[in-house]
Design a protein around this motif. Structure first.
Motif, PDB file in Angstrom:
ATOM      1  N   THR A  53       0.727  -1.160  -0.002  1.00  0.00           N
ATOM      2  CA  THR A  53      -0.063  -0.012   0.077  1.00  0.00           C
ATOM      3  C   THR A  53       0.848   1.377  -0.053  1.00  0.00           C
ATOM      4  O   THR A  53       0.724   2.323  -0.864  1.00  0.00           O
ATOM      5  N   TYR A  54       1.917   1.345   1.020  1.00  0.00           N
ATOM      6  CA  TYR A  54       2.445   2.819   0.966  1.00  0.00           C
ATOM      7  C   TYR A  54       3.775   2.704  -0.248  1.00  0.00           C
ATOM      8  O   TYR A  54       3.814   3.749  -0.919  1.00  0.00           O
ATOM      9  N   GLU A  55       3.982   1.617  -0.736  1.00  0.00           N
ATOM     10  CA  GLU A  55       4.964   1.670  -1.975  1.00  0.00           C
ATOM     11  C   GLU A  55       3.902   2.277  -3.265  1.00  0.00           C
ATOM     12  O   GLU A  55       4.541   2.869  -4.087  1.00  0.00           O
ATOM     13  N   HIS A  56       2.825   1.678  -3.326  1.00  0.00           N
ATOM     14  CA  HIS A  56       1.599   2.011  -4.268  1.00  0.00           C
ATOM     15  C   HIS A  56       1.313   3.469  -4.144  1.00  0.00           C
ATOM     16  O   HIS A  56       1.404   4.271  -5.276  1.00  0.00           O
ATOM     17  N   ILE A  57       1.214   3.915  -2.854  1.00  0.00           N
ATOM     18  CA  ILE A  57       1.076   5.474  -2.882  1.00  0.00           C
ATOM     19  C   ILE A  57       2.016   6.397  -3.205  1.00  0.00           C
ATOM     20  O   ILE A  57       2.174   7.355  -3.677  1.00  0.00           O
ATOM     21  N   GLU A  58       3.385   5.837  -2.773  1.00  0.00           N
ATOM     22  CA  GLU A  58       4.662   6.730  -3.220  1.00  0.00           C
ATOM     23  C   GLU A  58       4.766   6.738  -4.641  1.00  0.00           C
ATOM     24  O   GLU A  58       5.221   7.703  -5.327  1.00  0.00           O
ATOM     25  N   ASP A  83     -17.456   2.156  -6.621  1.00  0.00           N
ATOM     26  CA  ASP A  83     -16.930   3.515  -6.152  1.00  0.00           C
ATOM     27  C   ASP A  83     -15.337   3.408  -6.404  1.00  0.00           C
ATOM     28  O   ASP A  83     -14.671   2.410  -5.920  1.00  0.00           O
ATOM     29  N   ASN A  84     -14.899   4.305  -7.422  1.00  0.00           N
ATOM     30  CA  ASN A  84     -13.696   4.519  -7.516  1.00  0.00           C
ATOM     31  C   ASN A  84     -12.950   5.449  -6.867  1.00  0.00           C
ATOM     32  O   ASN A  84     -11.836   5.989  -7.080  1.00  0.00           O
ATOM     33  N   ASP A  85     -13.446   5.939  -5.820  1.00  0.00           N
ATOM     34  CA  ASP A  85     -12.889   6.937  -4.907  1.00  0.00           C
ATOM     35  C   ASP A  85     -11.450   6.490  -4.124  1.00  0.00           C
ATOM     36  O   ASP A  85     -11.650   5.784  -3.253  1.00  0.00           O
ATOM     37  N   PRO A  86     -10.528   6.980  -4.454  1.00  0.00           N
ATOM     38  CA  PRO A  86      -9.084   6.405  -3.807  1.00  0.00           C
ATOM     39  C   PRO A  86      -9.149   6.629  -2.102  1.00  0.00           C
ATOM     40  O   PRO A  86      -8.753   5.845  -1.665  1.00  0.00           O
ATOM     41  N   VAL A  87      -9.911   7.649  -1.675  1.00  0.00           N
ATOM     42  CA  VAL A  87      -9.791   7.934  -0.402  1.00  0.00           C
ATOM     43  C   VAL A  87     -10.824   6.852   0.316  1.00  0.00           C
ATOM     44  O   VAL A  87     -10.598   6.257   1.396  1.00  0.00           O
ATOM     45  N   GLU A  88     -11.920   6.705  -0.271  1.00  0.00           N
ATOM     46  CA  GLU A  88     -12.843   5.502   0.310  1.00  0.00           C
ATOM     47  C   GLU A  88     -12.499   4.287   0.314  1.00  0.00           C
ATOM     48  O   GLU A  88     -12.504   3.509   1.140  1.00  0.00           O
ATOM     49  N   SER A  89     -11.558   3.962  -0.957  1.00  0.00           N
ATOM     50  CA  SER A  89     -10.932   2.734  -1.024  1.00  0.00           C
ATOM     51  C   SER A  89      -9.820   2.266   0.046  1.00  0.00           C
ATOM     52  O   SER A  89      -9.802   1.208   0.645  1.00  0.00           O
ATOM     53  N   LEU A  90      -9.075   3.324   0.242  1.00  0.00           N
ATOM     54  CA  LEU A  90      -7.893   3.287   1.218  1.00  0.00           C
ATOM     55  C   LEU A  90      -8.394   3.240   2.661  1.00  0.00           C
ATOM     56  O   LEU A  90      -7.884   2.418   3.537  1.00  0.00           O
ATOM     57  N   LYS A  91      -9.715   4.046   2.783  1.00  0.00           N
ATOM     58  CA  LYS A  91      -9.957   4.008   4.182  1.00  0.00           C
ATOM     59  C   LYS A  91     -10.749   2.531   4.449  1.00  0.00           C
ATOM     60  O   LYS A  91     -10.716   2.054   5.593  1.00  0.00           O
ATOM     61  N   ARG A 113      -4.305  -7.281  -1.482  1.00  0.00           N
ATOM     62  CA  ARG A 113      -2.827  -7.739  -1.865  1.00  0.00           C
ATOM     63  C   ARG A 113      -2.705  -8.208  -3.145  1.00  0.00           C
ATOM     64  O   ARG A 113      -1.757  -7.955  -3.854  1.00  0.00           O
ATOM     65  N   ASP A 114      -3.897  -9.148  -3.733  1.00  0.00           N
ATOM     66  CA  ASP A 114      -3.622  -9.414  -4.788  1.00  0.00           C
ATOM     67  C   ASP A 114      -3.618  -8.239  -6.107  1.00  0.00           C
ATOM     68  O   ASP A 114      -2.899  -8.421  -6.981  1.00  0.00           O
ATOM     69  N   LEU A 115      -4.571  -7.585  -5.612  1.00  0.00           N
ATOM     70  CA  LEU A 115      -4.859  -6.404  -6.668  1.00  0.00           C
ATOM     71  C   LEU A 115      -3.597  -5.358  -6.627  1.00  0.00           C
ATOM     72  O   LEU A 115      -3.172  -4.939  -7.739  1.00  0.00           O
ATOM     73  N   LEU A 116      -2.867  -5.059  -5.405  1.00  0.00           N
ATOM     74  CA  LEU A 116      -1.675  -4.400  -5.442  1.00  0.00           C
ATOM     75  C   LEU A 116      -0.516  -5.034  -6.038  1.00  0.00           C
ATOM     76  O   LEU A 116       0.147  -4.243  -6.619  1.00  0.00           O
ATOM     77  N   ASN A 117      -0.503  -6.162  -6.094  1.00  0.00           N
ATOM     78  CA  ASN A 117       0.549  -6.975  -6.737  1.00  0.00           C
ATOM     79  C   ASN A 117       0.603  -7.153  -8.227  1.00  0.00           C
ATOM     80  O   ASN A 117       1.234  -6.875  -8.758  1.00  0.00           O
ATOM     81  N   ASP A 118      -0.889  -7.107  -8.674  1.00  0.00           N
ATOM     82  CA  ASP A 118      -1.012  -7.074 -10.077  1.00  0.00           C
ATOM     83  C   ASP A 118      -1.051  -5.717 -10.709  1.00  0.00           C
ATOM     84  O   ASP A 118      -0.860  -5.461 -11.852  1.00  0.00           O
ATOM     85  N   PHE A 119      -0.891  -4.513  -9.780  1.00  0.00           N
ATOM     86  CA  PHE A 119      -1.257  -3.350 -10.324  1.00  0.00           C
ATOM     87  C   PHE A 119       0.087  -2.764 -11.293  1.00  0.00           C
ATOM     88  O   PHE A 119       1.152  -3.326 -10.901  1.00  0.00           O
TER      89      PHE A 119
END
Length: 119
Positions: A53-58, A83-91, A113-119
């Protein structure tokens, strides 16, 4: 996570997201601190999700993973994400960490985890 300091930090992150949205500087530091608590508690899934998550945000200056849908909506044969709102998804992702005894929360963390790995 059951650590009281981790719970306070989760609440702080959620409040900051409500106030300022995705403010990368403070947010990334808080996520790294929270990851330290997960390391202490030996929760590998949470350690991995927080690092991704933090690597993705960076890398993206935002959180580009859409919020998970219980049931995807279909329109004209196409699956439409809710909902594609980044803040809501992260919350939502951060709020999953409050109760790791819930099997649904663990399943959603694995999906993130899987979605972040595939991004």
């Amino acid at each position: 996570m059951e650590n009281k300091e981790a719970q306070k930090l989760i609440d702080k992150i959620l409040k900051n997201l409500d106030k300022t949205g995705i403010n990368t500087e403070g947010l990334v530091e808080n996520l790294k601190t929270l990851r330290g608590y997960a390391l202490e508690a030996q929760i590998p899934l949470v350690v991995k999700v927080l690092r991704l998550t933090y690597e993705h945000i960076e890398a993206n200056e935002s959180f580009l993973i859409p919020i998970l849908d219980d049931e995807p909506i279909e329109e004209d044969g196409d699956v439409v994400s809710g909902d594609n709102d980044p803040v809501e998804s992260l919350k939502y992702l951060i709020s999953l960490l409050k109760n790791l005894n819930n099997k649904g929360n663990i399943a959603d963390l694995k999906e993130y985890r899987d979605l972040l790995n595939d991004f």
